[in-house]
Design an enzyme around this catalytic site. Structure first.
Site, PDB file in Angstrom:
ATOM      1  N   GLU A 247       0.827  -1.208   0.000  1.00 16.20           N
ATOM      2  CA  GLU A 247       0.000   0.000   0.000  1.00 16.20           C
ATOM      3  C   GLU A 247       0.870   1.272   0.000  1.00 16.20           C
ATOM      4  O   GLU A 247       0.701   2.154  -0.846  1.00 16.20           O
ATOM      5  CB  GLU A 247      -0.858  -0.075   1.269  1.00 16.20           C
ATOM      6  CG  GLU A 247      -1.967   0.905   1.351  1.00 16.20           C
ATOM      7  CD  GLU A 247      -2.564   0.880   2.769  1.00 16.20           C
ATOM      8  OE1 GLU A 247      -2.317  -0.089   3.528  1.00 16.20           O
ATOM      9  OE2 GLU A 247      -3.247   1.853   3.101  1.00 16.20           O
ATOM     10  N   GLU A 266      10.717  -3.045  -1.886  1.00 17.02           N
ATOM     11  CA  GLU A 266      10.594  -4.416  -1.358  1.00 17.02           C
ATOM     12  C   GLU A 266       9.294  -4.438  -0.575  1.00 17.02           C
ATOM     13  O   GLU A 266       9.215  -3.855   0.507  1.00 17.02           O
ATOM     14  CB  GLU A 266      11.756  -4.739  -0.406  1.00 17.02           C
ATOM     15  CG  GLU A 266      13.133  -4.610  -1.003  1.00 17.02           C
ATOM     16  CD  GLU A 266      13.611  -5.893  -1.657  1.00 17.02           C
ATOM     17  OE1 GLU A 266      12.824  -6.859  -1.743  1.00 17.02           O
ATOM     18  OE2 GLU A 266      14.775  -5.914  -2.089  1.00 17.02           O
ATOM     19  N   CYS A 300       8.033 -10.829   5.357  1.00 14.42           N
ATOM     20  CA  CYS A 300       7.454 -10.555   4.031  1.00 14.42           C
ATOM     21  C   CYS A 300       7.462 -11.814   3.165  1.00 14.42           C
ATOM     22  O   CYS A 300       6.569 -12.021   2.354  1.00 14.42           O
ATOM     23  CB  CYS A 300       8.224  -9.437   3.358  1.00 14.42           C
ATOM     24  SG  CYS A 300       9.988  -9.701   3.400  1.00 14.42           S
TER      25      CYS A 300
END
Ligand code: NAP
Ligand code: MG
Length: 488
Positions: A247, A266, A300
């Site tokens: 986002e 990233e 992540c």
């Protein structure tokens, strides 16, 4: 800077045999900004608290850098660029080696501080975050005088001032990933850590002082999203390196468009971890656990979507639940702890929202029994069985210890399902057959594919994503290229 400081005692009082880390770490009552080699007061005169998410205890007050402070930091970096970029590579390397060695010497202190500020188990900060951070400085120190060899026939030149913004899940490690290649290539840096976890980046500034790094080469400014935005929009920045949510990555990409600034992003992920029937199942179960419960799933590249071949579904599920029950959740400072605290109340709310969505969809949820400590933010390791592709649990990044399990019959089916996501950061494959590994590594649209292992990181290996997971690579020669102008 205030002289007031305190020695914080680690927690006790958990309902299992505690063996908490006893090293006392000095934490100042307030932290200023590190600009031009000096600790300076934020012109905003504003501070925000950083807490220990395992106890909700306030650790310190962190300065909120205003636009004016960002400007001062960028100007200091621009001034330092003049001399730092002209310094022979072998001279730059000496500083970077020194930083790496000091980090090693102060490893225990960094590990305790990282765990207190962010909630991750001490075993992880001690064995993964801090040694890897040092390894990144060592690795890039080695490149500083060999850039012509890395890019034969080209004339590598530093870009200028790099604005770097990092998230809260690997605070020190992300700072090392960003700073080490930037300064090895002759750039200077303004770095903003995440609001909930600024302490190790600020302590890294102390390491830069100790290493005698020239003033302005690295500036650390703390603050919220608005501080990050001011950094991104500053005209004196030539390169933005951002790690964080998709986002915010999209917002940054829009605001940088047309500015001529170089950009690497990233971003988030929703990785497929694929287990074939011919895999060593016990090892695969370890890999599944490490893939999703490491760092409470605040990763992540977490293996958050498990694809199990239908014929071994029962065996994998049974072994996985058995293994989950052995995971110890509790005091992050205890070296026996496997699952620490969720980083913030806000992140816990996000995770709980997804748990209730999964239940509302009628999915079968399994969660470790056993209570959680009364204070702090906690989530027991969780899995959802037989999740549909259309389920929000399978589609959106939860960034917590929550696994979505799906099954497959054929290799084509699993490739199609694994790639059916807007993300493309990482994936895992568990099989006995090398040919399957080669097939999948070329078919899976993911920046990193681990085979018969998971969550392995190394400074020599490029890391980064496709699609909504971002672009650009960090680590290896690819990571250097992101900090250089390469002309023939
Ligand atoms: P985030 O909200 O995007 O924040 C990341 C950083 O950006 C923080 O320092 C944040 O400051 C700052 N920020 C917030 N709004 C900004 C804006 N408008 N302009 C500039 N900077 C801004 O992400 P997060 O919640 O901290 O981190 C979790 C996300 O990071 C996950 O999606 C995860 O997948 C991703 N991540 C990706 C990688 C990778 O290598 N691909 C690695 C780790 C994490 P505040 O802290 O003050 O909000
Ligand atoms: Mg904190």
């Amino acid at each position: 800077m205030s002289k007031k400081s305190k020695n914080l005692e680690p927690n006790t009082g958990w309902d299992f045999d505690p063996a908490p880390e006893k090293v006392p770490v000095e934490i100042k009552a307030q932290y200023d900004l590190f600009i031009d080699g000096k600790w300076v007061k934020a012109t905003s005169k504003k501070f925000f608290n950083t807490i220990n998410p395992a106890t909700e205890e306030k650790l310190s007050e962190i300065s909120e850098a205003s636009e004016k402070d960002v400007d001062l930091a960028v100007k200091a970096a621009a001034k330092a660029f003049g001399s730092w970029s002209k310094l022979p590579g072998k001279e730059r390397a000496k500083y970077i080696y020194r930083i790496a060695r000091i980090l090693q010497e102060r490893a225990r202190e960094f590990a305790v501080l990282e765990t207190m500020d962010g909630g991750k188990p001490i075993r992880e900060s001690r064995d993964v975050d801090v040694p890897l951070a040092a390894a990144h400085f060592f690795y890039h120190a080695g490149w500083a005088d060999k850039l012509e060899y890395a890019f034969p026939g080209l004339k590598p030149k530093p870009i200028g001032v790099a604005g770097q913004i990092i998230p809260w899940n690997f605070p020190l490690l992300m700072a090392a990933w960003k700073i080490a290649p930037a300064i090895a290539c002759g750039n200077t840096v303004v770095l903003k850590p995440a609001e909930t976890t600024s302490l190790t980046a600020l302590r890294l500034a102390e390491v830069f002082e100790e290493a005698g790094l020239p003033p302005g080469v690295v500036n650390i400014i703390t603050g919220a999203g608005s501080t990050g935005a001011a950094l991104v929009n500053h005209p004196g920045i030539q390169k933005i390196a951002f790690t964080g949510s998709t986002e915010v990555g999209k917002v940054i990409r829009r605001s940088v468009a047309g500015s001529g600034k170089k950009l690497t992003l990233e971003l988030g992920g929703k990785a497929a971890n694929i287990v074939f029937e011919d895999a060593a199942i016990d090892q695969a179960v370890e890999g599944i656990v490490n893939g999703i419960y490491f760092n409470q799933g605040h990763v992540c590249c977490a293996g958050s979507r498990l694809f199990v071949q239908e014929s071994v579904r029962e065996e994998v599920l049974q072994k996985l639940k058995f293994r989950m029950r052995s995971l110890i959740l509790g005091d992050p400072l205890d070296k026996n702890t496997d699952v620490g605290a969720i980083n913030s109340a806000e992140q816990l709310k996000t995770i709980q929202h997804y748990l209730s969505l999964g239940k509302k969809e009628g999915l079968e949820m399994y969660q470790n029994a056993g209570g959680t400590p009364k204070k702090g933010f906690w989530c027991q390791p969780t899995l959802f069985e037989d999740v549909a592709q259309s389920s929000v649990i399978a589609q959106e990044e939860i960034f917590g210890p929550v696994l979505a399990i799906q099954t497959f019959r054929t290799i084509d089916e699993v490739i199609q399902k694994a790639n059916n996501t807007p993300y493309g950061l990482s994936a895992g494959v568990w099989t006995d057959k090398g040919s399957k590994i080669f097939n999948l590594t070329s078919e899976l649209k993911a920046g990193v594919v681990w085979a018969n292992t998971y969550n392995k990181f190394d400074p020599t290996s490029p890391f980064g994503g496709y699609k909504e997971s971002g672009f650009g690579r960090e680590g290896g020669i690819h990571g250097l290229a992101a900090y250089l102008n390469l002309e023939g």
